[in-house]
Design a protein around this motif. Sequence first.
Motif, PDB file in Angstrom:
ATOM      1  N   HIS A  90     -12.563 -13.160  22.543  1.00 26.95           N
ATOM      2  CA  HIS A  90     -13.585 -12.870  21.540  1.00 26.95           C
ATOM      3  C   HIS A  90     -14.023 -14.125  20.793  1.00 26.95           C
ATOM      4  CE1 HIS A  90     -13.579  -8.188  21.197  1.00 26.95           C
ATOM      5  NE2 HIS A  90     -13.735  -8.630  22.430  1.00 26.95           N
ATOM      6  N   GLY A  91     -13.277 -15.237  21.031  1.00 25.44           N
ATOM      7  CA  GLY A  91     -13.739 -16.520  20.499  1.00 25.44           C
ATOM      8  C   GLY A  91     -12.907 -17.119  19.379  1.00 25.44           C
ATOM      9  N   LYS A  92     -11.619 -16.771  19.323  1.00 31.60           N
ATOM     10  CA  LYS A  92     -10.735 -17.306  18.271  1.00 31.60           C
ATOM     11  C   LYS A  92     -10.669 -18.826  18.324  1.00 31.60           C
ATOM     12  CE  LYS A  92      -7.349 -14.874  19.962  1.00 31.60           C
ATOM     13  NZ  LYS A  92      -8.079 -14.064  20.979  1.00 31.60           N
ATOM     14  N   SER A  94     -12.632 -20.880  19.896  1.00 30.35           N
ATOM     15  CA  SER A  94     -13.961 -21.474  19.689  1.00 30.35           C
ATOM     16  C   SER A  94     -14.295 -21.565  18.206  1.00 30.35           C
ATOM     17  CB  SER A  94     -15.031 -20.646  20.399  1.00 30.35           C
ATOM     18  OG  SER A  94     -14.739 -20.533  21.768  1.00 30.35           O
ATOM     19  N   ASP A 190     -25.156 -15.001  19.077  1.00 26.10           N
ATOM     20  CA  ASP A 190     -26.254 -15.644  19.815  1.00 26.10           C
ATOM     21  C   ASP A 190     -26.607 -14.878  21.084  1.00 26.10           C
ATOM     22  OD1 ASP A 190     -24.656 -17.280  22.231  1.00 26.10           O
ATOM     23  OD2 ASP A 190     -23.469 -16.918  20.444  1.00 26.10           O
ATOM     24  N   SER A 223     -21.859 -17.563  15.277  1.00 28.70           N
ATOM     25  CA  SER A 223     -21.821 -17.948  16.673  1.00 28.70           C
ATOM     26  C   SER A 223     -21.045 -19.254  16.747  1.00 28.70           C
ATOM     27  CB  SER A 223     -23.235 -18.147  17.225  1.00 28.70           C
ATOM     28  OG  SER A 223     -23.155 -18.897  18.430  1.00 28.70           O
TER      29      SER A 223
HETATM   30  P1  GTP Z   1      -7.934 -16.194  24.071  1.00 30.11           P
HETATM   31  O1  GTP Z   1      -7.283 -17.369  23.398  1.00 30.11           O
HETATM   32  O2  GTP Z   1      -7.834 -16.209  25.553  1.00 30.11           O
HETATM   33  O3  GTP Z   1      -7.518 -14.877  23.488  1.00 30.11           O
HETATM   34  O4  GTP Z   1      -9.522 -16.299  23.802  1.00 30.11           O
HETATM   35  P2  GTP Z   1     -10.249 -16.709  22.464  1.00 30.11           P
HETATM   36  O5  GTP Z   1     -10.401 -15.534  21.580  1.00 30.11           O
HETATM   37  O6  GTP Z   1      -9.634 -17.923  21.888  1.00 30.11           O
HETATM   38  O7  GTP Z   1     -11.717 -17.026  23.000  1.00 30.11           O
HETATM   39  P3  GTP Z   1     -12.326 -18.441  23.344  1.00 30.11           P
HETATM   40  O8  GTP Z   1     -12.660 -19.191  22.121  1.00 30.11           O
HETATM   41  O9  GTP Z   1     -11.520 -19.093  24.370  1.00 30.11           O
HETATM   42  O10 GTP Z   1     -13.720 -17.951  23.948  1.00 30.11           O
HETATM   43  C1  GTP Z   1     -13.785 -17.112  25.091  1.00 30.11           C
HETATM   44  C2  GTP Z   1     -15.118 -17.312  25.776  1.00 30.11           C
HETATM   45  O11 GTP Z   1     -16.179 -16.890  24.926  1.00 30.11           O
HETATM   46  C3  GTP Z   1     -15.411 -18.746  26.136  1.00 30.11           C
HETATM   47  O12 GTP Z   1     -16.029 -18.781  27.387  1.00 30.11           O
HETATM   48  C4  GTP Z   1     -16.351 -19.210  25.045  1.00 30.11           C
HETATM   49  O13 GTP Z   1     -17.211 -20.219  25.481  1.00 30.11           O
HETATM   50  C5  GTP Z   1     -17.114 -17.941  24.757  1.00 30.11           C
HETATM   51  N1  GTP Z   1     -17.589 -17.922  23.370  1.00 30.11           N
HETATM   52  C6  GTP Z   1     -16.871 -18.124  22.245  1.00 30.11           C
HETATM   53  N2  GTP Z   1     -17.643 -18.047  21.173  1.00 30.11           N
HETATM   54  C7  GTP Z   1     -18.897 -17.784  21.602  1.00 30.11           C
HETATM   55  C8  GTP Z   1     -20.148 -17.575  20.950  1.00 30.11           C
HETATM   56  O14 GTP Z   1     -20.287 -17.624  19.725  1.00 30.11           O
HETATM   57  N3  GTP Z   1     -21.204 -17.287  21.748  1.00 30.11           N
HETATM   58  C9  GTP Z   1     -21.106 -17.212  23.101  1.00 30.11           C
HETATM   59  N4  GTP Z   1     -22.203 -16.931  23.787  1.00 30.11           N
HETATM   60  N5  GTP Z   1     -19.960 -17.414  23.743  1.00 30.11           N
HETATM   61  C10 GTP Z   1     -18.862 -17.692  23.014  1.00 30.11           C
END
Ligand code: GTP
Length: 370
Positions: A90-92, A94, A190, A223
Motif C-alpha cells: 500500500h506504500g509504507k 514509499s 495519483d 501520493s
Molecule cells: P511492503 O513493505 O511489501 O508491505 O510494501 P509497502 O507498503 O512498503 O509498499 P511500497 O512502498 O513498497 O510500494 C508498493 C508499490 O506501490 C511500489 O511499486 C510503489 O512504487 C507503488 N506505490 C507506492 N506509493 C505509490 C503512489 O503514491 N502512487 C502510485 N501510483 N504507486 C505507488
Amino acid sequence: PDFITVQELANRMTEKGSDIIKALMKMGVMATINQTIDQDTAELIVEEFGHTIKRVSESDVELELTGPEDKEEDLKSRAPVVTVMGHVDHGKTSILDALRKTDVAAGEAGGITQHIGAYQVQMPGGERITFLDTPGHAAFSAMRSRGAQVTDIVILVVAADDSIMPQTIEAISHAKAAEVPIIVAINKCDKPEANPTKVRQDLLQHEVFVEEMGGDVLDVEVSAKQGTNLDKLEEAILLQAELLDLKANPDRAAEGIVVEAKLDKGRGPVATVLVNRGTLKVGDIFVAGSEWGRVRALVNDKGQQIQSAGPSVPVEILGLNGTPEAGDEVVVVENEARARDVTDFRIRQKKEKQSTMPKASLEAMFSKLA
Ligand code: GTP
Ligand code: MG
C-alpha cells in the motif's frame, strides 16, 4: 513465601543495597543484603523508591529497572514517534522515503545515508518528527506484549485503489489495543482508479471515523510517488502531537528502547535505540535487556557520530558486549558492577523461565527444603 533477595531488588532498581536495608528498617523489617523478602514488602519498597512494578502475570512479577517518575517542571516537549503501518504494497516504504526527502537537515549531512531502524525529519519550521521504519506487525505486537510502548502515533497507510485489506484491519486493531491515535494516509491518489471516499467509508466499519465522516481521526490524501500532500501529512502529525502534549525530562540518566539490533561484522553488536527520557552520552554504562555495554560511539540516522542523544532521538549504540533484542529496555546505570549484576540476574531469570520443570514440582522442592 520468599520472593526476592535484598541484593536482587537493589539491582533491579539500580539502588544501593544499603539504602534498601535502611528503607526496610523504617518499615520495621530487619533484613541483610542476602536475605529474601516477600512480594508485598518488595512492592512497598519499589513504590517507596518511586519505581514502577510490572506485572507480567498474576504469579510472575517483574521489577522494572527504570527510575522514578519525573517532576512536571523537569519535562520538556519532545518529538512525536511515528510508526507507519498498513497492508502489503500500500506504500509504507514509499511514504517513509518521500517523507525523508522533506528533511531540511538531510542536505547538511550530505544526503540520505545510513539505513537505521528509525530516523528523524526536521520541518522547515524546526519541528522534528521521529519515524520508526516499518517494524512490521509482528515486531510491533511483540514489543507491545513486552510492554515496550515506543510509538506515539500510527500512520495507517491505505491505498486508494485497494481500500481496506486484512493487514489494514490488523494495523487498526494494533493501534487501538495500544491506545495510539491513528492518522490515515490515503495513498496512491495519483492513480486514475483511486477512490479516497470509499476508503473513508470502509474505515467506518472498523470504527475509524475520519473527520469527513463526523469523527476526529485525521486523514490526508497523498501520493508517495508524486510527493503530493506530504507536507499536509506532516502537519497532521504535528497537530496530533500537540494534542498529545508529548514531554520528557532530558536531564537525567537515559532510558530507551531497542528498536533493532544486529551483530555487525566490523563494528560488533549494534543496537538502534530510541531514547524515551534522559540523555544518552558517550561513555555511559547501560543495560539493554540481558546485555550491557559502555557507549563507545553514538551514530545518528545520518551516519554522523554524535556525543549525546536526548528524548525521541534515534541512535545507533556501539560498545555492547552482546546483541540485545528489539523491544529490550535500555537503562543507564551507575557503574559496570551494577550492569553486570543486573544482566546476570536477568540471564538467570531467563534460564529459570526456560527450564521445563513444572511450577508445582518446583514449589514442592522448595517446601521440602524449608
Ligand atoms: P511492503 O513493505 O511489501 O508491505 O510494501 P509497502 O507498503 O512498503 O509498499 P511500497 O512502498 O513498497 O510500494 C508498493 C508499490 O506501490 C511500489 O511499486 C510503489 O512504487 C507503488 N506505490 C507506492 N506509493 C505509490 C503512489 O503514491 N502512487 C502510485 N501510483 N504507486 C505507488
Ligand atoms: Mg515496505
